[in-house]
Design a protein around this motif. Structure first.
Motif, PDB file in Angstrom:
ATOM      1  N   TRP A 184      29.829   8.201  12.527  1.00  0.00           N
ATOM      2  CA  TRP A 184      31.086   8.278  11.766  1.00  0.00           C
ATOM      3  C   TRP A 184      32.302   8.364  12.688  1.00  0.00           C
ATOM      4  O   TRP A 184      33.381   7.865  12.356  1.00  0.00           O
ATOM      5  CB  TRP A 184      31.062   9.405  10.746  1.00  0.00           C
ATOM      6  N   LYS A 185      32.131   8.965  13.879  1.00  0.00           N
ATOM      7  CA  LYS A 185      33.255   8.990  14.821  1.00  0.00           C
ATOM      8  C   LYS A 185      33.578   7.583  15.313  1.00  0.00           C
ATOM      9  O   LYS A 185      34.740   7.183  15.397  1.00  0.00           O
ATOM     10  CB  LYS A 185      32.917   9.901  16.005  1.00  0.00           C
TER      11      LYS A 185
ATOM     12  N   ASP B  94      35.285   5.534  12.543  1.00  0.00           N
ATOM     13  CA  ASP B  94      36.725   5.817  12.448  1.00  0.00           C
ATOM     14  C   ASP B  94      37.495   5.140  13.568  1.00  0.00           C
ATOM     15  O   ASP B  94      38.558   4.557  13.355  1.00  0.00           O
ATOM     16  CB  ASP B  94      36.962   7.334  12.515  1.00  0.00           C
ATOM     17  N   LEU B  95      36.948   5.210  14.788  1.00  0.00           N
ATOM     18  CA  LEU B  95      37.642   4.643  15.943  1.00  0.00           C
ATOM     19  C   LEU B  95      37.778   3.130  15.825  1.00  0.00           C
ATOM     20  O   LEU B  95      38.833   2.559  16.103  1.00  0.00           O
ATOM     21  CB  LEU B  95      36.871   5.015  17.219  1.00  0.00           C
TER      22      LEU B  95
ATOM     23  N   HIS C 229      41.313  10.411  13.895  1.00  0.00           N
ATOM     24  CA  HIS C 229      41.162  11.353  12.779  1.00  0.00           C
ATOM     25  C   HIS C 229      42.516  11.605  12.108  1.00  0.00           C
ATOM     26  O   HIS C 229      42.607  11.685  10.877  1.00  0.00           O
ATOM     27  CB  HIS C 229      40.580  12.666  13.301  1.00  0.00           C
TER      28      HIS C 229
ATOM     29  N   ASP D 204      38.888   9.722  25.750  1.00  0.00           N
ATOM     30  CA  ASP D 204      37.971   9.523  24.620  1.00  0.00           C
ATOM     31  C   ASP D 204      38.182  10.586  23.553  1.00  0.00           C
ATOM     32  O   ASP D 204      38.214  10.286  22.348  1.00  0.00           O
ATOM     33  CB  ASP D 204      36.519   9.553  25.103  1.00  0.00           C
ATOM     34  N   GLU D 205      38.317  11.829  23.985  1.00  0.00           N
ATOM     35  CA  GLU D 205      38.522  12.922  23.027  1.00  0.00           C
ATOM     36  C   GLU D 205      39.836  12.766  22.292  1.00  0.00           C
ATOM     37  O   GLU D 205      39.914  12.938  21.064  1.00  0.00           O
ATOM     38  CB  GLU D 205      38.476  14.255  23.770  1.00  0.00           C
TER      39      GLU D 205
ATOM     40  N   LYS E 179      29.715   5.147  21.995  1.00  0.00           N
ATOM     41  CA  LYS E 179      29.644   6.599  21.856  1.00  0.00           C
ATOM     42  C   LYS E 179      28.202   7.025  22.074  1.00  0.00           C
ATOM     43  O   LYS E 179      27.267   6.357  21.626  1.00  0.00           O
ATOM     44  CB  LYS E 179      30.128   7.016  20.462  1.00  0.00           C
TER      45      LYS E 179
ATOM     46  N   GLU F  84      27.000  12.230  13.549  1.00  0.00           N
ATOM     47  CA  GLU F  84      28.294  12.366  14.238  1.00  0.00           C
ATOM     48  C   GLU F  84      28.693  11.151  15.063  1.00  0.00           C
ATOM     49  O   GLU F  84      29.828  10.661  14.927  1.00  0.00           O
ATOM     50  CB  GLU F  84      28.276  13.615  15.124  1.00  0.00           C
ATOM     51  N   PRO F  85      27.808  10.623  15.946  1.00  0.00           N
ATOM     52  CA  PRO F  85      28.281   9.479  16.754  1.00  0.00           C
ATOM     53  C   PRO F  85      28.644   8.269  15.917  1.00  0.00           C
ATOM     54  O   PRO F  85      29.525   7.488  16.291  1.00  0.00           O
ATOM     55  CB  PRO F  85      27.094   9.188  17.680  1.00  0.00           C
TER      56      PRO F  85
ATOM     57  N   GLU G 267      39.683  10.083  19.654  1.00  0.00           N
ATOM     58  CA  GLU G 267      39.045  10.591  18.435  1.00  0.00           C
ATOM     59  C   GLU G 267      40.042  11.387  17.600  1.00  0.00           C
ATOM     60  O   GLU G 267      40.073  11.279  16.368  1.00  0.00           O
ATOM     61  CB  GLU G 267      37.846  11.465  18.794  1.00  0.00           C
TER      62      GLU G 267
END
Length: 952
Positions: free
Chosen positions: A593-594, A597-598, A66, A58-59, A608, A590-591, A62
């Protein structure tokens, strides 16, 4: 002497046997305990390792998302220009600000508050007068978006930017980088309202030449940025898929030939592992693959704790063995005490297991709740996305009613179309107009004020006149002479992105039409009189984004009211702040916009968890399909998920307390009923041994005192349980119980089962008066697995055929195979025959594969036995096949026969001799011989008989 030695030897042998027996017993008990502890710890370690790798994936996903955002030209230059615009506010001397161009691909135009061009960058100011005129036009359109520009203004805009349409796009979307490649310009453009350090305002226009963009340079910058923000455990690289030699890795790293070959393989999955290394990849639109990798983290070594436990247990066990066997310590207790010790030890151990089990249950329950919430969230989002198309069906009905009313003689046009005026006032529509056969407007909403007014009616006035003229000409000319060809005019090609034939074909429906580079959702229809001649044309034009936002607002209220969850939607590509639902500020969470993007990178639903303000939430997201401009998100509070498993704690402890009380009561009862008679009997024996007369009461051992009654009861219980065989369950719940008879067809079937193995299922149903279906499936599994596969197959076919309206036997089987592959992650391994009847077309369609046979018996023609493709449903041979159709004839009988029957020709003769007044399924079943099926197998027949009224 010899006798004493032999006695000593016998005692030594007995002692040795006793010590060996005790040691073996204790060793076996300890070994079993240690194996259980080792299995628990190793299992927990494996689970933790999998969770750790999933968190790393998952990390890394991200990170690659990005990187892709930083390496994507539109996003990169959008961020770059916004930062540049903000820098004018903080720098007192703008000449100290250096233009942030990567490869001299950006052209800058900076203006003061009066619209005068500022010489920045120094010495690079060109087209000064043209740029100042261009800025005036943008400002004019910003205040009046629907303003129609004069020819001179359009000429100025075209000379400066290359195309006059750029001025509309920049004015409508300030502070946003706009791509003009769709209109043939290889450039991006952006318009900003800026502020200077002295408090004055100004404007800023930037042009990015896409031909000079160096995509590899952008990928290098993204790689350097990620390297600077992450630790050394992560390695980043990018590879040009068109030329794998153009690649770059993190400092100190280099791709090997084998690694380069693997990572440049087309269609790689987004995450994968090779040996002890994890990989996450993302491909950009420019053909550059971005890669993030790391070595697997060492798993938490819980097995080491096993050896620590071993160090504590083994010495204790060794001392216990010595104490018991060497020192010969004996535990002299009564049988009652032995029983009590065993019962309370077992109950105490059971209570501990119960508490441990409750903890495991709560953990599994929470994980299950999270998965349930994820599934529920995706279902809600998919339904919200799907229902958007249905949301404007009511509008479509209203508009069709208007068209019907306008077609009547002496129709009052203004009265019929008056609702469109209020709809335009509420901004629900962009423009509406009715044009008669003389190519003149009889109705317009809003009304035309003046030819020079900058409103929507001026924008569409001339465009729709040109379209209406051609639509009426094309429709009416085909009424006169169908051999005449009608050619589109050049004026129409210039104003619409859809051919006139396409608009005419899709009239009376909503359709996406491009007017002057602006996409609209339009309803266009002709007003046709009683002579089938078009006498007018109705246009109702909507802006899709406003329609979608309005729908999202209503749907979000419904979802929050019914479920307590919050609906959020972000545009897939940034347009303007008003395009975010419910508001733009949510993009800062944060959850969200992350996840945004994903989803933009993977185009798949994702999840998320994180903090939303002060609340912890689980966020589900998916790309919109019908809401095609948006990514959809659902915010679910995590506190409810965390609290729900703990709400059962009081029930657990109450259950433990009740269980302990029950055990105590049962123990006392057992001591009294079992040990009391044995004690009396022992007392009597001791009295007789001592030569005294026994005065104790006589114990009568009746049936209720004997333990055989317990085993008898258990045997009865097992016998009753075995009566509920899988065959009974299958027949009771999965097979249809009654035939279906109507004026068209009789659908019936039966199954002969010899033994407990159930491998077949059939079903039939009339969906409506014109559509029926029937199927027969024979699985290749055994026992419970077979039952589950058959029940899932029945449920999936019902979902596909009745709920999803897939009225095709061939496509139904294909969707069933996909259902098993996606949801059950296993192939659909079974023989299947699917039949679909269309009464309104007098046809029967069937498709299938395997050993099942189809018998077709005609009333006046020779009967036939049709065999299916001898392959699996997921094979290429089946995929290349299509539906096979049969013409329905009166008195025709069709029967799908299981391969378990070994007398196909006999069945065919039975069907031929069938009489109309009898039940077909019962007739076949009665006439079949006992040897018709194989031993310990089941066989089914599903039949369809077409009555006299079957032919329409």
């Amino acid at each position: 002497m010899v006798e004493s030695v032999s006695k000593l030897n016998n005692k030594a042998d007995k002692l040795y046997d006793k010590i060996a027996g005790n040691s073996f017993y204790i060793f076996s008990l300890v070994t079993l305990l240690l194996i259980t502890i080792w299995f628990i710890l190793s299992t927990y370690q494996r689970i933790r390792t999998e969770e750790q790798n999933a968190a790393d994936f998952d990390e890394m996903s991200e990170f690659t998302a990005h990187m892709a955002r930083l390496a994507e030209p539109n996003t990169f230059y959008q961020t770059l220009l916004r930062r540049l615009n903000d820098s004018f506010l903080w720098e007192s001397d703008i000449n100290n600000i250096k233009p942030p161009s990567v490869n001299d691909e950006i052209e800058f135009c900076l203006f003061d508050s009066s619209g005068t061009r500022i010489d920045w960058p120094k010495g690079k100011t060109t087209k000064k007068r043209a740029s100042e005129s261009y800025l005036k036009i943008i400002k004019k359109l910003s205040h009046k978006p629907d303003l129609v520009l004069s020819k001179e203004e359009l000429s100025i805009a075209g000379l400066f930017s290359g195309n006059s349409h750029t001025v509309y796009s920049l004015a409508q979307t300030p502070e946003t980088l706009v791509s003009f490649q769709g209109i043939g310009l290889k450039k991006f453009g952006a318009f900003f309202e800026t502020k200077f350090s002295d408090g004055k305002t100004g404007n800023f226009i930037a042009w990015v030449n896409t031909e000079q963009i160096n995509n590899h340079k952008l990928a290098d910058m993204a790689l350097e940025f990620l390297n600077s923000k992450t630790d050394k455990n992560f390695t980043f690289c990018h590879i040009d898929l068109n030329d794998s030699l153009k690649n770059k890795c993190s400092p100190g790293k280099k791709l090997s030939k084998k690694g380069l070959k693997i990572l440049s393989t087309p269609n790689l999955t987004s995450t994968f592992s090779i040996k002890n290394e994890l990989f996450s990849v993302s491909d950009t639109m420019e053909g550059i693959r971005l890669v993030c990798s790391r070595v697997m983290r060492p798993p938490p070594n819980y097995v080491i704790r096993f050896f620590d436990i071993l160090k504590c247990i083994l010495p204790t066990i060794f001392l216990l063995v010595i104490w018991k066997n060497v020192f010969k310590v004996k535990f002299i207790v009564s049988a009652t005490m032995h029983f009590l010790i065993l019962v309370f030890f077992a109950s105490g151990l059971g209570a501990i297991i119960f508490i441990a089990g409750s903890g495991i249950y709560k953990a599994e329950k929470q994980r299950s709740l999270v998965e349930d919430h994820k599934l529920k969230a995706i279902q809600i989002l998919e339904k919200a996305d799907k229902n958007f198309n249905f949301s404007y069906h009511d509008l479509q009905k209203q508009y069709r009613h208007m068209v019907k009313s306008l077609s009547k003689p002496n129709a009052q046009i203004n009265e019929i179309l008056s609702p469109l005026i209020s709809a335009r006032a509420d901004e629900n529509i962009a423009f509406a107009g009715y044009i008669n056969s003389d190519n003149k407007y009889e109705f317009m909403a809003p009304a035309l004020k003046s030819p020079q007014s900058g409103t929507a009616e001026n924008k569409y006035f001339g465009l729709l006149l040109s379209i209406s003229e051609q639509l009426l000409e094309l429709y009416n000319s085909s009424r006169v002479n169908k051999s005449e060809a009608v050619f589109e005019k050049e004026s129409f090609k210039a104003v619409s992105g859809k051919p006139v034939g396409g608009i005419l074909f899709n009239r009376s429906n909503f359709q996406y039409v491009l007017f002057d580079t602006e996409e609209t959702l339009s309803f266009i229809d002709l007003i046709i009189d009683e002579n089938n001649i078009a006498k007018g044309c109705l246009f109702i034009i909507h802006e899709p984004r406003k329609l979608q936002l309005r729908y999202l607002e209503l749907t979000g209220q419904t979802i929050e009211r019914n479920t307590g969850f919050q609906l959020v939607a972000f545009p897939k590509n940034h347009i303007e702040k008003t395009a975010y639902f419910p508001r733009y500020s949510f993009i800062l969470e944060e959850p969200l916009w992350k996840l945004h993007d994903l989803i933009n990178q993977t185009k798949m639903s994702s999840f998320k968890s994180g903090l939303f303000g002060t609340k912890r939430v689980l966020v589900a997201g998916m790309p919109g399909h019908n809401l095609k401009d948006f990514n959809l998100f659902l915010l679910m509070p995590s506190d409810k998920i965390a609290q729900e498993p703990t709400s059962f704690d009081k029930y657990y402890f109450a259950a433990i307390a009740i269980t302990m009380i029950f055990i105590c009561i049962v123990t006392i009862f057992l001591i009294k009923t079992l040990f009391y008679p044995l004690k009396k009997l022992a007392d009597s024996i001791e009295t007789i041994k001592s030569g005294k007369r026994s005065n104790s009461e006589i114990i009568a051992f009746t049936e209720r005192n004997k333990l055989e009654s317990i085993s008898t009861g258990l045997a009865d219980f097992v016998l009753k349980t075995t009566e509920f065989t899988e065959a009974e369950v299958i027949k009771k719940h999965l097979l249809p119980t009654t035939p279906i008879a109507n004026s068209f067809t009789d659908l019936d079937g039966f199954q002969i089962a010899k033994g407990n193995q159930e491998q077949e299922i059939y079903n039939y149903k009339a969906v409506d008066e014109n559509t029926s279906y029937a199927f027969l499936i024979r699985g290749k599994q055994q026992d419970l697995e077979s039952s589950l596969i058959l029940s899932v197959s029945k449920m999936a076919i019902k979902l596909i055929f009745e709920d999803l309206n897939v009225y095709s036997a061939y496509h139904c089987i294909k969707d069933l195979v996909e259902y098993f592959r996606i949801n059950l992650r296993k192939p659909f391994d079974a023989d299947i025959l699917m039949m679909h009847i269309k009464h309104d077309e007098n046809k029967l369609f069937f498709s299938g594969c395997g050993e099942i046979k189809l018998l077709v018996v005609y009333k006046n023609k020779e009967s036939e036995i049709i065999e299916l493709i001898k392959s699996s449903p997921d094979s290429k041979e089946f995929y290349d096949s299509k539906n096979i159709e049969l013409e329905i004839e009166e008195g025709m009988i069709v029967a799908a026969v299981s391969p378990a029957f070994n007398c196909i020709n006999t069945i065919l003769e039975i069907i031929k001799n069938y009489k109309d007044h009898e039940n077909l399924a019962e007739s076949i079943q009665k006439a079949l011989p006992d040897s018709a099926t194989k031993e310990n197998d089941c066989a089914s027949i599903v039949s369809i008989r077409f009555n006299k009224g079957a032919i329409q």
